[in-house]
Design an enzyme around this catalytic site. Sequence first.
Site, PDB file in Angstrom:
ATOM      1  N   ASP A  99      27.260 -38.603  -3.378  1.00  0.00           N
ATOM      2  CA  ASP A  99      26.370 -38.064  -4.400  1.00  0.00           C
ATOM      3  C   ASP A  99      25.627 -36.849  -3.851  1.00  0.00           C
ATOM      4  O   ASP A  99      25.542 -36.647  -2.636  1.00  0.00           O
ATOM      5  CB  ASP A  99      25.333 -39.109  -4.819  1.00  0.00           C
ATOM      6  CG  ASP A  99      25.968 -40.367  -5.387  1.00  0.00           C
ATOM      7  OD1 ASP A  99      27.199 -40.356  -5.608  1.00  0.00           O
ATOM      8  OD2 ASP A  99      25.239 -41.345  -5.607  1.00  0.00           O
ATOM      9  N   ASP A 101      21.793 -35.630  -4.048  1.00  0.00           N
ATOM     10  CA  ASP A 101      20.407 -35.810  -4.457  1.00  0.00           C
ATOM     11  C   ASP A 101      19.762 -34.431  -4.466  1.00  0.00           C
ATOM     12  O   ASP A 101      19.846 -33.695  -3.474  1.00  0.00           O
ATOM     13  CB  ASP A 101      19.660 -36.720  -3.482  1.00  0.00           C
ATOM     14  CG  ASP A 101      20.248 -38.121  -3.442  1.00  0.00           C
ATOM     15  OD1 ASP A 101      20.421 -38.722  -4.513  1.00  0.00           O
ATOM     16  OD2 ASP A 101      20.556 -38.613  -2.335  1.00  0.00           O
ATOM     17  N   ASP A 155      21.940 -36.883  -8.657  1.00  0.00           N
ATOM     18  CA  ASP A 155      20.684 -37.551  -8.984  1.00  0.00           C
ATOM     19  C   ASP A 155      19.575 -36.518  -8.866  1.00  0.00           C
ATOM     20  O   ASP A 155      19.297 -36.008  -7.773  1.00  0.00           O
ATOM     21  CB  ASP A 155      20.421 -38.722  -8.030  1.00  0.00           C
ATOM     22  CG  ASP A 155      21.392 -39.868  -8.246  1.00  0.00           C
ATOM     23  OD1 ASP A 155      22.154 -39.834  -9.219  1.00  0.00           O
ATOM     24  OD2 ASP A 155      21.385 -40.806  -7.428  1.00  0.00           O
ATOM     25  N   LYS A 216      25.817 -45.290   9.312  1.00  0.00           N
ATOM     26  CA  LYS A 216      25.920 -45.509   7.873  1.00  0.00           C
ATOM     27  C   LYS A 216      27.256 -46.166   7.513  1.00  0.00           C
ATOM     28  O   LYS A 216      27.307 -47.056   6.659  1.00  0.00           O
ATOM     29  CB  LYS A 216      25.764 -44.182   7.128  1.00  0.00           C
ATOM     30  CG  LYS A 216      24.347 -43.624   7.155  1.00  0.00           C
ATOM     31  CD  LYS A 216      24.256 -42.269   6.473  1.00  0.00           C
ATOM     32  CE  LYS A 216      24.542 -42.338   5.006  1.00  0.00           C
ATOM     33  NZ  LYS A 216      24.322 -41.046   4.324  1.00  0.00           N
ATOM     34  N   TYR A 225      23.533 -51.844   3.627  1.00  0.00           N
ATOM     35  CA  TYR A 225      23.147 -50.491   3.191  1.00  0.00           C
ATOM     36  C   TYR A 225      22.814 -50.542   1.715  1.00  0.00           C
ATOM     37  O   TYR A 225      23.690 -50.434   0.860  1.00  0.00           O
ATOM     38  CB  TYR A 225      24.293 -49.508   3.449  1.00  0.00           C
ATOM     39  CG  TYR A 225      23.921 -48.048   3.248  1.00  0.00           C
ATOM     40  CD1 TYR A 225      23.675 -47.226   4.331  1.00  0.00           C
ATOM     41  CD2 TYR A 225      23.818 -47.497   1.979  1.00  0.00           C
ATOM     42  CE1 TYR A 225      23.338 -45.888   4.166  1.00  0.00           C
ATOM     43  CE2 TYR A 225      23.476 -46.168   1.790  1.00  0.00           C
ATOM     44  CZ  TYR A 225      23.245 -45.368   2.889  1.00  0.00           C
ATOM     45  OH  TYR A 225      22.901 -44.054   2.712  1.00  0.00           O
TER      46      TYR A 225
END
Length: 534
Positions: A99, A101, A155, A216, A225
Amino acid sequence: MASQPKRMGDPISLVCPTPADLESTAQLEELLREAGLYESPEESAVRAEVLRDLQGIVDRWVKQLAFQHGYQDAMVEEATALLLPFGSYRLGVHGRGSDIDALVVGPSYADRDHDFFVVLAAALAAETESVTDLQPVPGAHVPVMKMRLRGVQVDLVYASVNLAVVPRDLDLSDRSVLRGLDHVTARCLGGVRVADEILRLVPDAAAFRTALRCVKHWAKARGVYSNVSGFLGGVAWAILVARVCQLYPNAAPSMLVPRFFKVLSQWRWPAPVMLCGIEHDDEIGLPVWDGRRNPRDRTHLMPVITPAYPCMNSTYNVSQATQRIIKEQIQAGHVACQEIAGGGGGRGWSALFQPFPFFSAHKSYLQVDATVAGGEDELREWKGWVESRLRNLVAMVEWDTSGELLCHQNPQAYDAKPHGLQCTSSFFVGLSKPQQQQPPQPQAQKPQFDLRATADAFLQDVYTYRFWRPGLEVAVMHVRRKDLPTYVTQRIRSPNNHGQRKRSFDESSSSSSTSSGDDGSEKRPGGRAKLHPT
């Protein structure tokens, strides 16, 4: 500009990498590339186009607002908004399909409630050829507008600053930009400010990025996560990795990753993890996390503190249940790194990233189904709300059974095949009992846990949804491993896909359909569940 806070303490070791460490780092990076954690040049170009398109849309939006507010033509021409990515994109650790942000910084006359969530949302909805899946979420902790632009998930958050014109070179690291802003706006600006401060505080940005990609990847594989589920989100993992980088400033990523698990497996929680000292600013006056001053902050279980003023705890959602699981997985990561260093198993770094076998780790589960009657767009909205309440169910089960049942929430959602416009997405909570030091009880004396009241309370919590409407339903049931639904077993490639799920509802008192009250008003549905774990 206010003075920058200093890094925390002295490093543990200044040892530099050996040729063997550099070779191991190259092997680690190759594994990460094979896992799709680096995007291609073509994908990078698409993301750049997405940000350019979005910048053009928000610029036109601000000019429209300036005109509507009666500003002169020169002011309208000068009106712009800043579009700044944050999160993994700003940190430089995004991969394929990640994504974006992004923060929109607008002028003082452009508010969030109407101008952003109504006017800008309408402008985005009009971009029918490029914008899809538009979903405003104004009630979130950080109000956000979700969408797909050219197929890339974006987002978008918004902050209005106390300026009539937002300059292109506005320095968000200068905390004076926060003066006069409310708490929500300060949180929206925090994404960019925190990412920039993390990069400023790490000794080697390249080593930090590789180590963070690795951690991650591991956290997602091990099911820890997810901030919304009460685990750790991207910001928290980034701060933890950055702290280890500070402790070993000359280490290569292949050295940092094992030290990450070693340091955190020994961390004395709830001692906070911080990259720099906590600073207060009486002039600006925003609330700051500080366990020394605020009794409520001392109740947080695993505080990981953001480095930019006003510092906050990025792990406020962590519960006793999720803390237990996080600590177990970090310890497992520490053991895996020790085995890799010793050459055990012969699999190298891949041994660290083995997925946690959630559906073989427990014999029974709570299955929570979020169902809608209006198609996938409606399901996306409803299941997001249900997911945000699941950590409450976990806490209630452990509380109502006095810790006799332990819960392990799976942050993944599993979607059933749609039936027309009816769509269902399922979440699962693994159930187990604490390891007993005493001999097990005879079969006849095994306790039975009736969780109907617990499920009832959870359903009532879910149905407080501000935007609830008929057709949004949720159900809770107990399901054993052998009875998992086929759309789950097929996804996890389990051979046990023949069983049918068994409901443990008290059918005489449960319902997940909408009914009408005597006064003609619609009542929100409720339900009960009964659990008899083995």
